[in-house]
Design a protein around this motif. Structure first.
Motif: not given
Length: 397
Positions: A156-171, A182-195
Motif C-alpha cells: 500500500x501507498x502510505x498516503x493514498x491508502x491510509x485506510x489500509x496503511x494503519x498502525x495495526x497493519x504495520x505492526x 531499513x531493508x523492509x521499508x525499501x522493499x516495495x512489496x511491503x510498502x510503496x513509495x519509500x526509497x
C-alpha cells in the motif's frame, strides 16, 4: 532516485497540463530496455495514445500512470534518473547551483514526447539518461489498473491508502518478517513509495536504528514508526518534493556531502551523522539518537567472530614444556618431545612463525631416525666414559 514525493510532483504537473486534453501528437523512440524489458514498444505506445483524451493521472508509490479515454493506459516508473519535462515549466524538484538553460525540445535523452490538440498547446516529454526507467501499457479498464501486475504485487501507498496503511497493519507486517527495518521499508512489496532518503528520514524521525530487526520493535516503536512514515511521506507529497520547504533539521538538508571535502558531518543541533550500509544501500544514521534496542544481524555476526577469536587465542597459547629428568631417561624423553608434529600443524594453529615454517618441512629433514640417534648417543656415552676414566686415572697418579 525519485520517490513518493517526487512522483507526486510529476502527477501534479500531468493533472495541470494534460488531464482533460486530447493528445494530438505522440512520438516515441524505441528503447530495448525502457520499453522492451516490460514487453512494450515505441510503435505500440504511439498507437495506444494518439488521439486519446487524458482522463486522469494517478500514482501508487513510485509508479504513476495516465488514465486514457480507452485502454490501454501508460504506466511509468522513473528508475534512478527518469523524469518528465513540461515545456516552459520548471518541473525539477531541486534547483542546481548553476542551472543550464536550454530551449532544446524534445529535451536530451527523451523517450517519448506528447503534444495536446487544445490551445494553448501543452508539451511533455519523458527523459532518462541512464535507461533504468520502465514504460509499459496496461490493457484493462482504468479502475482496475491497481489490481493487475505490477501494481498488485506492491504494498500500500502510505498516503493514498491510509485506510489500509494503519498502525495495526504495520505492526503485523513488521512482526511477520525478520529483516533489518531499513531493508523492509525499501522493499516495495511491503510498502510503496519509500526509497533511500525517505527511509533514512523516517527512521531518524522515529529514533530507530536501520539495522535493527523488524520483528524486535516494541509496540511503542511501531506506533512511532507509523507516525513517522505518515509525517515524512505526507510532508514530501504535500510540498511536491520541493526540498527548499523541508525542515532544516531533516537529514535531507545535510546528508548529500558524503565523500566530499569539508562536507557537513553534523546536524544544526550538533548531533553527528554517519553512513553505513544496510541491505546493500547507504544509510545515513545519527548514532546518538538511533539506538539499537534489540539484536541485529551485525551483532550476531560480531558475536560469532568474537567466539572464533577467543578459540584461536586459546589455541595459540604456548604449550607447557615437559620437565626433563636428570636420570638415564633423559634421552628417551627428549626423543618423545622432538617427534614430528602430525600433519605439519599444532592443533590446527601454528604457535609462531618459526614453528609453522619448521612444521611445513619434510619429517626427514627435521631430525634423524631414532635408530641413528641411538647409535650416536651410544658413541657419545662411550667417549664420555673414556674421558672420565682418563681424568680419574690422572688424579690417581
Amino acid at each position: 532516485m525519485p520517490e513518493i514525493g517526487e512522483v507526486a510532483r510529476i502527477v501534479n504537473y500531468l493533472q495541470k497540463h494534460l488531464v482533460g486534453k486530447t493528445l494530438a501528437v505522440v512520438k516515441a523512440q524505441h528503447d530495448d530496455i525502457i520499453f522492451g524489458k516490460v514487453g512494450c514498444s515505441a510503435e505500440a505506445f504511439e498507437k495506444a495514445l494518439t488521439g486519446k483524451k487524458v482522463m486522469g493521472a494517478r500514482q501508487q508509490g513510485k509508479y504513476f500512470w495516465m488514465e486514457m479515454s480507452s485502454p490501454p493506459h501508460p504506466l511509468m516508473h522513473f528508475g534512478m534518473t527518469g523524469w518528465m519535462n513540461i515545456r516552459d515549466e520548471e518541473t525539477a524538484y531541486y534547483k542546481p547551483d548553476n542551472p543550464k538553460t536550454t530551449n532544446e525540445w524534445p529535451p536530451k535523452f527523451w523517450k517519448f514526447a506528447l503534444q495536446t490538440a487544445e490551445e494553448p498547446k501543452a508539451e511533455a516529454a519523458f527523459v532518462d539518461k541512464r535507461r533504468l526507467a520502465r514504460i509499459r501499457l496496461i490493457d484493462c479498464v482504468a479502475s482496475e489498473i491497481r489490481k493487475v501486475s505490477p501494481l498488485v504485487q506492491n504494498g500500500p501507498d502510505p498516503i493514498v491508502d491510509k485506510e489500509i496503511f494503519t498502525e495495526d497493519w504495520l505492526g503485523a507486517k513488521l512482526a511477520s518478517k525478520k529483516v533489518p527495518i531499513k531493508a523492509l521499508l525499501l522493499d516495495q512489496v511491503n510498502i510503496s513509495g519509500i526509497g533511500n532518503w525517505v527511509g533514512d528520514e523516517v527512521l531518524y524521525n522515529a529514533r530507530i536504528h536501520p539495522e535493527q530487526y523488524s520483528n524486535t520493535l516494541s509496540l511503542e516503536q511501531v506506533k512511532q514508526l507509523h507516525k513517522s512514515i505518515q509525517y515524512v511521506c505526507g510532508f514530501a507529497v504535500d510540498n511536491l518534493a520541493d526540498s527548499s520547504k523541508f525542515p532544516e533539521d531533516w537529514l535531507f538538508k545535510h546528508r548529500w556531502g558524503k565523500g566530499k571535502k569539508d562536507s557537513a558531518t553534523k546536524l544544526p543541533n550538533g548531533d553527528k551523522f554517519v553512513f553505513l550500509t544496510v541491505g546493500g544501500r547507504t544509510s545515513c544514521v545519527v548514532p546518538s539518537v538511533q539506538k539499537k534496542t534489540g539484536p541485529v544481524a551485525k551483532d550476531v555476526e560480531n558475536e560469532a567472530e568474537e567466539n572464533v577469536k577467543s578459540e584461536s587465542e586459546e589455541e595459540e597459547k604456548p604449550a607447557k614444556r615437559k620437565r626433563v629428568p636428570k636420570s638415564k631417561d633423559r634421552k628417551r624423553t627428549i626423543d618423545e618431545e622432538s617427534e614430528p608434529v602430525e600433519n605439519g600443524d599444532f592443533n590446527g594453529v601454528a604457535h609462531n612463525e618459526d614453528e609453522a615454517e619448521q612444521a611445513s618441512k619434510p619429517a626427514s629433514k627435521k631430525r634423524k631416525s631414532n635408530g641413528k640417534a641411538k647409535i650416536e648417543d651410544a658413541k657419545a656415552m662411550k667417549i664420555n666414559d673414556r674421558r672420565r676414566s682418563t681424568r680419574m686415572s690422572g688424579k690417581g697418579l
